[in-house]
Write a protein that holds these residues in place. Structure first.
Motif, mmCIF file in Angstrom:
data_model
loop_
_atom_site.group_PDB
_atom_site.id
_atom_site.type_symbol
_atom_site.label_atom_id
_atom_site.label_comp_id
_atom_site.label_asym_id
_atom_site.label_seq_id
_atom_site.Cartn_x
_atom_site.Cartn_y
_atom_site.Cartn_z
ATOM 1 N N LYS A 153 0.875 -1.172 0.000
ATOM 2 C CA LYS A 153 0.000 0.000 0.000
ATOM 3 C C LYS A 153 0.907 1.216 0.000
ATOM 4 O O LYS A 153 1.630 1.462 0.968
ATOM 5 C CB LYS A 153 -0.906 0.001 1.231
ATOM 6 C CG LYS A 153 -1.820 1.225 1.298
ATOM 7 C CD LYS A 153 -2.941 1.052 2.329
ATOM 8 C CE LYS A 153 -2.412 1.103 3.747
ATOM 9 N NZ LYS A 153 -3.512 1.072 4.751
ATOM 10 N N LEU B 29 -2.595 0.433 -4.589
ATOM 11 C CA LEU B 29 -2.055 -0.914 -4.458
ATOM 12 C C LEU B 29 -0.922 -1.135 -5.461
ATOM 13 O O LEU B 29 -1.064 -0.805 -6.641
ATOM 14 C CB LEU B 29 -3.163 -1.938 -4.708
ATOM 15 C CG LEU B 29 -2.816 -3.398 -4.430
ATOM 16 C CD1 LEU B 29 -2.614 -3.632 -2.941
ATOM 17 C CD2 LEU B 29 -3.926 -4.308 -4.954
ATOM 18 N N ASP C 136 -8.092 1.453 -5.423
ATOM 19 C CA ASP C 136 -7.893 1.310 -3.979
ATOM 20 C C ASP C 136 -8.783 0.229 -3.375
ATOM 21 O O ASP C 136 -8.642 -0.120 -2.205
ATOM 22 C CB ASP C 136 -8.127 2.648 -3.259
ATOM 23 C CG ASP C 136 -9.539 3.175 -3.450
ATOM 24 O OD1 ASP C 136 -10.253 2.665 -4.334
ATOM 25 O OD2 ASP C 136 -9.919 4.097 -2.707
ATOM 26 N N LEU D 277 -7.092 -2.610 -1.662
ATOM 27 C CA LEU D 277 -6.542 -2.390 -0.326
ATOM 28 C C LEU D 277 -7.435 -2.976 0.741
ATOM 29 O O LEU D 277 -6.979 -3.390 1.806
ATOM 30 C CB LEU D 277 -6.342 -0.890 -0.064
ATOM 31 C CG LEU D 277 -5.456 -0.132 -1.068
ATOM 32 C CD1 LEU D 277 -5.424 1.347 -0.718
ATOM 33 C CD2 LEU D 277 -4.055 -0.698 -1.090
#
Length: 204
Positions: free
Chosen positions: A104, A116, A195, A198
């Motif tokens: 991350k 990511l 994202d 994540l």
């Protein structure tokens, strides 16, 4: 780092995305194998091919998206995770265990935005150890290298900025990552939801 599975065979499997039996991959692997005398030199040669000869999609301003290893090779580009699919596929073709790792990281445009990043872990049989290799592709500020004893990946995490390394060496690419790569119609749409990966890999 620790492995998701204790069975090295799980890091050698073929799948829809890691399609190392595809003719394009087989031919390129056989081409790269010429002149290599041992497994480590072969891994280095494959790594440098994927890092240097396959472009990072964002670096070249390409809008189309690749996902499967064979698609990445045929198109000649992919984002970090897609390039990791190709690198793993080529190593698995040679019987070299390869897994998937994730970070991350902060956006270069806004440190409060996280995205990511995908890279690989490779098992070196002669040394009985896993190393991480990052085939994202180098550019100013990014200098990943093939290195056995000192990790030289594209970007080390800065924990003060909330960046993280997932410690797991996964046997297969993250399902959410694959879904986003497959369903996004172009790079703009991909980045808008990138994202999401994540949430699977960095649960808080």
């Amino acid at each position: 780092m620790y492995t998701e599975s204790d069975n090295l065979q799980d890091y050698l499997k073929k799948s829809e995305v890691i399609d190392f039996d595809n003719r394009l991959i087989v031919d390129k692997c056989l081409e790269l194998q010429k002149g290599t005398g041992d497994e480590i030199s072969l891994i280095k040669k494959v790594y440098e091919f994927v890092r240097d000869e396959i472009h990072h999609t964002g670096d070249i301003g390409e809008m189309s998206i690749t996902c499967k290893a064979s698609e990445v090779l045929e198109a000649g580009h992919g984002i970090c995770c897609a390039k990791a699919h190709l690198f793993a596929a080529m190593l698995r073709y040679f019987g070299v265990p390869a897994g998937f790792c994730y970070q991350k990281l902060s956006s270069s445009r806004d440190i409060n935005i996280k995205f990511l990043h995908g890279l690989n872990a490779v098992y070196l049989k002669d040394l009985d150890k896993w190393i991480r290799l990052d085939a994202r592709g180098n550019k100013p500020g990014r200098d990943a290298q093939f290195s056995i004893y000192e990790e030289k990946i594209s970007k080390k995490v800065n924990k003060e900025l909330g960046e993280e390394d997932s410690p797991v060496i996964f046997t297969e690419p993250n399902p959410t990552v694959i879904e986003i790569l497959k369903t996004s119609k172009d790079m703009k749409e991909l980045w808008d939801q990138w994202d999401l990966g994540l949430k699977d890999l960095f649960k808080t």
